[in-house]
Every structure is written in C-alpha cells, then in structure tokens.
Design a protein around this motif. Structure first.
Motif, mmCIF file in Angstrom:
data_model
loop_
_atom_site.group_PDB
_atom_site.id
_atom_site.type_symbol
_atom_site.label_atom_id
_atom_site.label_comp_id
_atom_site.label_asym_id
_atom_site.label_seq_id
_atom_site.Cartn_x
_atom_site.Cartn_y
_atom_site.Cartn_z
ATOM 1 N N GLN A 120 -97.966 34.812 -16.551
ATOM 2 C CA GLN A 120 -97.672 33.424 -16.235
ATOM 3 C C GLN A 120 -96.484 33.546 -15.286
ATOM 4 N N ASP A 121 -96.157 32.475 -14.676
ATOM 5 C CA ASP A 121 -95.129 32.129 -13.577
ATOM 6 C C ASP A 121 -93.797 32.382 -14.135
ATOM 7 N N TYR A 122 -93.675 31.622 -15.561
ATOM 8 C CA TYR A 122 -92.577 31.603 -16.021
ATOM 9 C C TYR A 122 -92.125 33.018 -16.580
ATOM 10 N N VAL A 123 -92.971 33.840 -16.857
ATOM 11 C CA VAL A 123 -92.663 35.312 -17.250
ATOM 12 C C VAL A 123 -92.078 35.726 -15.985
ATOM 13 N N ARG A 124 -92.853 35.794 -14.935
ATOM 14 C CA ARG A 124 -92.310 36.401 -13.709
ATOM 15 C C ARG A 124 -90.824 35.943 -13.233
ATOM 16 N N THR A 125 -90.354 34.564 -13.605
ATOM 17 C CA THR A 125 -89.457 33.926 -13.052
ATOM 18 C C THR A 125 -88.515 34.768 -14.186
ATOM 19 N N ALA A 126 -88.647 34.858 -15.328
ATOM 20 C CA ALA A 126 -87.670 35.525 -16.048
ATOM 21 C C ALA A 126 -87.398 37.040 -15.651
ATOM 22 N N ARG A 127 -88.464 37.478 -15.500
ATOM 23 C CA ARG A 127 -88.454 38.947 -15.029
ATOM 24 C C ARG A 127 -87.462 38.883 -13.549
ATOM 25 N N ALA A 128 -87.909 38.053 -12.765
ATOM 26 C CA ALA A 128 -87.040 38.010 -11.564
ATOM 27 C C ALA A 128 -85.422 37.930 -11.666
ATOM 28 N N LYS A 129 -85.399 37.092 -12.795
ATOM 29 C CA LYS A 129 -83.911 36.826 -13.117
ATOM 30 C C LYS A 129 -83.222 38.014 -13.837
ATOM 31 N N GLY A 130 -83.937 39.198 -13.834
ATOM 32 C CA GLY A 130 -83.399 40.457 -14.389
ATOM 33 C C GLY A 130 -83.467 40.611 -15.994
ATOM 34 N N ALA A 131 -84.357 39.702 -16.672
ATOM 35 C CA ALA A 131 -84.355 39.793 -18.080
ATOM 36 C C ALA A 131 -85.152 41.096 -18.500
#
Lengths: 306, 560
Positions: free
Chosen positions: A201-212
């Motif tokens: 999902q996109d929100y997971v990618r976002t989280a990952r991009a944010k460095g989580a």
C-alpha cells in the motif's frame, strides 16, 4: 454500533428458531430411535420408555412442548444418560472445551501471527520458506497424527506430560499444543498473505520513505490492515475451537463438548442433539457479532459503512 | 475477549521480535514446558502404595441404577457398589454366600429359602434385610419402571404376568415372600439349574429403599439417587465421584460385611472408548487394565508386551442372520449351501488372528458343562450341489447379487469381505456389502429389511439357555422369521427338565435343528482380548468376564 448489535440480536431469534425446528424434525425422521439396541426390547417396555420421555405424543405436540420448554431455558434430560440434564452435561463439558479452545487459540496466535509477519517481511528468504513450509505441513498433518506424535515424544519418551486425561494443568499442554499448532499453520499463511498485500500500500511506502524501521512499519502501520483476513477466519474458528474437537477429545480422553456432538447423533439422543446444536448456533451468532465489531474497529471504512 | 487476544498478540510482537532474533524465545518456551511438565510417577507406579486400581471401562455407563442398566460397563461399576443374595467365586464363578449367609433348596428345586446375614449393612449403616430384596424385585418388575432387563427375573413364579401388566402386585402372587427380617423365600415357575448364578446379575441387586423413595425413583427413570452424594450401596465399595466421560471413582466401604477381605482402597474407572487411546493409556502406565485391544495391534503387542496381553475365553458367538421371509434364503438349500461354503478355520486363522475359535455350533462348547456336537462344518462340494439343485429347480443360471448388511466397523468389514471371497469362489455368488450406521442397522434388522445381516450375542449367564432361547418362535431376538415347533418343544422340555441329562439332550436337539435348517450362520466364538499389568493379582479369566473386586490386589511383579 448499537444499531448493529440490536439488529443482530433480533435476527438471532428467528435464526435459532429455524435451526431448532429443522434439527428437531431431522433427528425425528432419522431411522432408528434412542431405545434401539442389539438386545431387542419388548414392545410393552418400549411403549413405557417412550411415554417416559413423551415420545408417545403426536410429533407436532412434542415439537410445541419442546419449544415451550426451550423458551423457559429447559433443554430436558438426555435420552442416552437420563440421570443427567442436557444443560447439566453442556455446563460440565463446555468449560473443558473452552479452556482447551482458549489455550489452543493463544498458541495459534502466538505462533501463527509472528511467523506470518516475519515471512511477509522477509519475503522469499529462508525465514519465509521455513515457516511457510512448516505451516503447509501443519495444515496437511491431521491432528490425529500430530497428537500421538507429540504424546510419543513428550510423554512416552520424555515423561514430561501426562499422555491423556483432563485432571490438572499439566494435562492441558499436549492437547492445546496439538490443536494450537494446527490452527497456527492456517493463521501464519493468512497473516502472511494479508501482510504482503498491505505492505504494497501507498501509506506503507510513505512510511518507509520517511525512514521508519521495518519492524515499526509492520506493527504500527501494516498490522491493522494485514490482520483482517485472520480476524475473519477467527470468528468461526474460535467457535469451533471452544465447542470441542471430537478427534482431540478421543486421542487425549478429554471430557469436552465435541464428543457429545458426535455421539448424540449416533445415539439418537434427541434432546442432546438439539441442545448441542442450539448451543453451537448461539455461540456462532455471538462470535460473528464480535468479529464484526472487531473488524469495524480495525477498519475505519467498514465502520463508516455500517 | 478476541479483541484483547489480538491486541496482546500484536503488542507482544514488539517484545517477541528481538527475542526471536536472539533465539532466546525458544529457550524460554522450553523452560516453561519443562517447568510445567516435570517427570511424574505414573498411576501404575503410585498404585502399589495407594492401592488404587486404574480400570479401563471402555464406555460411559448409561445408568448407575441396577434396575435400569443394560451394559457391561454398568456391571463393572455396580458389582463394586452392590451385592446380591449370593456372590461368586473369582475363578469358577460358582455361587458363594453374599448377603445371604446360607440357603436351602427344596426337593422339587422350585423353592429357595435364603437366610440373610445379620451383619449386612448399607453404606449409611442401615441393616440389609429381606424386605430390601423384596422391594427391589418388585421395583424392577414394576411395568411402569420400564426396565429393559426385568425379564431376568422371569424364572420367579408369576413374575412375567406382573411385569407384563396383566395383574397388580397384590393379585399376581409373585414368588417372593419375606418370612422374617432375615429370611427370604423365592419360588420359581420351573426348576432353573443356573438360578443361583443368575442372582449375580445386577438386575437382581438390591437398592436402598429410603434413598429410592427420597428421590421418587421407584418408577421414574433418571433421578439423582445415583449421584455420588446420594448413592447408598451394600457392596465392597462406595461411589465417591462421577465426572461424566472422565472418571468414576469408588472407595472402600468400611460398612461392608466382609470389609476385612477387601484389599484395594479404591478403583478408578475410565470410560475410554477409543481403543488406541486406551492402549496408549496402558502403555504409559495410566491404566492397570484395558477393556479391549484393537485387532490390528495384536502382533505388535504380542511382541512387546507378551506378559501383559491376555486372550481369555468369552461367552459369546459372532454369527449372521438369514432373512427367511424373502428369496433366496426362504429355501433351506441355499442357506445350507452358504453355511457349508464358509471355511471358519481360515477365517479365524488368517483374518481375525485374535485367538477366536471357529463356531461349529451356536452355543459355545463347555457352556455350563454343555458341549454341543460340532455340526456346522466346511464342505464346499456339498455346498455347490445344494445350490445347483436350487438353481435348477428355479430355472436360474446364478443367484442374483445378495446384500450383506453390517454396522459400520473395520472388524465387521474384514469378516464380510472374507466371506464374500469364500462365497464367490465356491458358489459363484456376487455379494454386495452394505454397511450402515448402528441405529439404522438395528432398525433395518428389527423390521426384517435385510437379506443377510451380521449379529453377535454375549451370554447373560453360563448356561446354553442364554443362547438357545433366542430362536424360539416369535421371540423378539429371533428376527430371522424362522419358526419351528420341534425347536420350541425341545426348548420347553429343556426348561422343565428334572435332570441335567434330559436338559442337555433337549439342548442338543435344538442345536441339531439349527444346524439342519440354518436360520443363522455361526462364524466364531468371541475371545476377550485385554492388556493387564502384572502387578494386578487375584484376577482370573472367567467366561462372563466377571472379576469380583474383593479378591483383587496389587503386588510387585517379582513376588510369587
């Protein structure tokens, strides 16, 4: 939310009535009766026995009487074990099945969810292949094979646990493990599948991009969505678990509810069949409601729709 | 509940993950398992100290009321809790004094006068009197109780006419008379040579009147008087616990008249139905003895437990019923042909392999001293000829396929398949095996909706009568549609006979008629297969599988 609960409870009444009616007539039209045995009973004795249990009345009268008693919470005496009330037998056996079911579920969740999550996180690595192969083996390996294997290893060979019976906490380990591992296998696969989808999902990618960190992503961001298939599976599985398993009860000699389900039908124990079926139906209805509530909690979209 | 589980599971992930990474999780799990399950002595090991016998009961008894019970499991419990007028010798089952210290038999062998012991006590301290027995006999015969075993008391004069509701108790003059508190006189319809032995059947056991009346159980099924807190008995043991499908516990009854002779402090009965589970229980020291052994396991157990596995003779016959009301078995030649085509030796040696004996008669040889002449034999040539003559007469090439009905079980299937093979080879008959669920099977056979059906019969007492009375015309157990006046007459003559010689001669006539007209096809005589721990002493093989517990004790294996 309150509306949902009220409407479900109102739906439950006709559902149970239909189930009671169908079960009542189906058992009565099954060939043979509760008093048939290899040693044929003289006709006059059979008549006495039938009048004892009210079987001499017209079938429809019996049905009305049964419903009337049911409304008063009276399930009647068991035909097979007349010294016991059906409700008494269920009340004795259900706590056993409930304990076994809860422990098994605990094991299933504690093993299945972590295994599925790790597998999803490290897709196509050995931490994926190993638990998934094991879970496939677990699904394929019936409990009547796993149970005796565990008994052989942990009881006969190592003497760690009693091989059978239900007399104290030490007796709980092997059956819970057998049943729990079987369900853990399913849960692991469902978790993995659900997680893999959510991780795209996109929100997971976002989280990952944010460095989580990946662990944080898994537990904080993806878990809610990824566990939905497991929750759906858990409703009926849980009802099945806590109402006993005939196989596990036979292997480990456990006085649970599963045995009554099966033997009551074989014995044409009319009241016991009805008692167990209605009990099971009520549990399913209750648990499905709980699952719906849980799903609403996990998935905001479903909450809004409802 | 679910929510909290799920919450716990997801929260605990945060703790678990690092643990898994370091593999400490496995260590903790293993530690927990070991802590919970430290090695403990088994039941059998503890039993030498505790003097508790751990008994595989096979099935949960339906009732613990002696007047309503119908099962072997019930016998195993009730013989611990109650005692009749006589007791039995642990080896020969010969009658010994029980609640009656002595008895006299009249010259015509129709009147038995029992003198009860003064020190007989119920477990609550009440004396056991002749009134208790009279009350109990009246209760089981009471038609309103609906007892399935009341016919066991039919040898008593006028008992059947009272039980079948023709007369009230006062008018019926049933042969039970209380002469004084400790003298009971029983009058019989005809002399019954095995009468004293019959008194050891639970249907003849006494019940405690005040307890029955307190719970309104005189003519009501399913009252609470049989619960451990209410049960009052007069046997060597007391009912101390009952968890359905789990355990029935009895402990020594100090009020029992012969309590000093009782060596066990208690017995725990486990109704384990699955034979594999029971065997596992035995092998792990959970049980001293099992109710049965699965036939598939015999070879293994013979090798591993040669001293524990016992093959004991058992008073029972496995047979098939023919349906005489429909072709082709309405013709005697076809029945004979089917019977002669069965090689019983091969069935027993190659298929069953459990030490069973081929049945060459219906009554097992040696039943109460009676040995029927072997009449059912294997003769494939005669079988072929007989069938041929039938086919010619009917203008047929071959018999239409025949349905063989049995209740679903691996054991019955094996036998049916073996016979299918024999009939196909010898007679060229096609057999269709039809297995049915138990109750469906019973109702089909009872209604006569079968061609050929499996059956089995276990004797209630050690006398040929328990087998041969089944084939009387119109008897409920017959179910073959066979009637024969000569048979009925011979049976009746045997029942009335004054001497043993005359009885045996008439029973031989019955056997001869069965072999000639073949309404049934006897296959083999049962054996009782059991695992029994070498520490169990005072336990002897008996034909009825009765083992009076007061003679049983536990002792180390190596002692003599």
């Amino acid at each position: 939310m309150r509306k949902l609960i009220i409407s479900r409870v109102l739906q439950a009444v006709p559902t149970l009535w239909v189930i009671a009616t169908l079960t009542f007539f189906m058992t009565r039209y099954a060939p043979g009766g509760p008093f048939d045995s290899e040693r044929a009973i003289p006709e006059e004795i059979k008549i006495k026995l039938q009048s004892h249990f009210g079987l001499d009345r017209p079938l429809f009268d019996q049905y009305l009487l049964y419903l009337k008693n049911l409304l008063q919470g009276d399930l009647g005496p068991s035909f097979k074990y007349p010294e016991w009330e059906v409700s008494e037998l269920i009340a004795t056996a259900f706590p056993v099945s409930l304990t076994l079911g809860l422990l098994s579920l605990l094991i299933a969740l504690m093993v299945g969810i972590p295994a599925g999550m790790i597998a999803a996180l490290r897709k196509n690595s050995w931490v994926d292949y190993l638990p998934m192969s094991l879970s496939m083996a677990g699904i394929c390996l019936p409990t009547f094979v796993l149970g005796p294997l565990l008994i052989y290893a942990l009881s006969t060979q190592l003497g760690m646990f009693p091989p059978l019976g239900w007399y104290g906490p030490a007796d709980w380990v092997l059956p819970s493990l057998t049943l729990g591992l079987f369900y853990a296998a399913y849960i692991a696969r469902l978790t993995r599948a659900g997680m893999l989808e959510t991780l795209q999902q996109d929100y997971v990618r976002t989280a990952r991009a944010k460095g989580a960190k990946s662990w944080r992503i898994l537990t904080k961001h993806a878990a809610r969505g990824g566990l939905l298939p497991v929750v759906t599976f858990l409703g009926p599985a849980f009802a099945g678990l806590i109402t006993g398993s005939f196989v596990i009860e036979s292997i480990f000699f456990i006085p649970g509810l599963g045995k009554f389900f099966v033997t009551a039908a074989f014995n044409r124990d009319y009241t016991m069949v009805l008692g167990t079926v209605l009990f099971y139906a009520s549990l399913i209805i209750l648990l499905n409601l709980l699952v719906d509530l849980l799903q609403a909690w996990l998935d905001p979209k479903a909450r809004q729709e409802k | 509940m679910l929510a909290s589980f799920l919450f716990c599971a997801s929260q605990s992930m945060q703790i678990f993950y690092p643990l898994i990474q370091h593999f400490r999780f496995l260590a903790i799990g293993a530690f927990l398992l070991v802590a919970l399950g430290c090695s403990q002595p088994s039941n059998v090991e503890k039993a030498l100290e505790e003097k508790i016998l751990h008994f595989g009961l096979g099935a949960e008894p339906q009732h613990l009321d002696p007047h309503l019970s119908t099962s072997v499991a019930a016998h195993n419990i009730l013989s611990a809790l109650l005692e009749g007028l006589v007791s039995e010798d642990p080896k020969s089952l010969k009658p010994l004094p029980g609640m009656a210290k002595s008895w006299e038999i009249s010259e015509d062998a129709k009147t038995y006068t029992f003198t009860l012991r003064q020190n007989g006590r119920w477990s609550n301290g009440d004396p056991v009197t002749a009134h208790d027995f009279a009350y109990s006999f009246r209760r089981i015969l009471n038609p309103n109780l609906g007892s399935q075993y009341a016919s066991m008391l039919y040898p008593l004069k006028n008992a059947s006419s009272y039980h079948q509701g023709h007369k009230a108790w006062e008018e019926a003059e049933v042969g039970v008379a209380v002469l004084d508190d400790f003298t009971l006189q029983l009058t019989l319809e005809n002399p019954v040579p095995y009468f004293l032995q019959l008194l050891n059947h639970y249907s003849w056991f006494p019940v405690h009147r005040p307890t029955i009346e307190k719970h309104g159980a005189y003519e009501k099924i399913g009252t609470a008087w049989t619960k451990p807190q209410n049960f009052v008995g007069n046997g060597p043991f007391l009912l101390s616990g009952h968890q359905i499908n789990s355990v029935i516990e009895v402990k020594k009854n100090d009020a029992y008249w012969d309590a000093d002779a009782v060596q066990l402090k208690g017995i725990r009965f486990y109704p384990i139905e699955a034979t594999f589970t029971e065997e596992r229980a035995y092998r792990s020291g959970f049980l001293h003895l099992t109710q049965s052994v699965s036939a598939d396991r015999i070879d293994f157990l013979k090798e591993k437990y040669p001293n524990d596995l016992h093959f004991e003779p058992y008073l029972g016959t496995y047979f098939y019923r023919f349906n005489l009301k429909a072709p082709p078995f309405d013709d005697q030649r076809v029945r004979q042909a089917f019977c002669l085509a069965v090689d019983r030796e091969r069935l027993v040696d190659k298929v069953l392999k459990g030490g069973q004996l081929p049945a060459t008669s219906f009554t097992p040889p040696g039943t109460g001293g009676f040995s029927p002449t072997p009449r059912f034999r294997y003769d494939p040539d005669s079988a072929k000829k007989l069938l041929q003559s039938y086919l010619q007469e009917k203008g047929l090439d071959r018999l239409p396929p025949i349905e063989l009905t049995y209740n679903t079980s691996e054991g019955h299937k094996k036998v049916a398949e073996a016979l299918h093979g024999m009939w196909k080879d010898t007679l060229g008959v096609e057999i269709r095996l039809l297995n049915m669920e138990w109750k469906v099977f019973l109702s089909s056979v009872a209604k006569g909706e079968f061609t050929l059906a499996r059956a089995g019969w276990i004797g209630d007492y050690v006398d040929p009568h328990t087998f041969l009375h089944m084939w009387r015309s119109g008897e409920g157990l017959n179910m073959t549609g066979w009637t024969n006046n000569l048979y009925d007459d011979a049976l009746q003559r045997a029942e009335m006979a004054g001497s043993e010689e005359e009885r045996w001669a008439n029973f031989q006539t019955c056997e001869e008629l069965l072999a000639e007209e073949v309404p049934i096809l006897p296959l083999y005589f049962y054996v009782h297969l059991t695992l029994r721990h070498p520490t169990v002493k005072g336990w002897h093989p008996t034909l009825l599988d009765h083992h009076p517990y007061k003679y049983v004790y536990l002792e180390k294996e190596d002692s003599p």
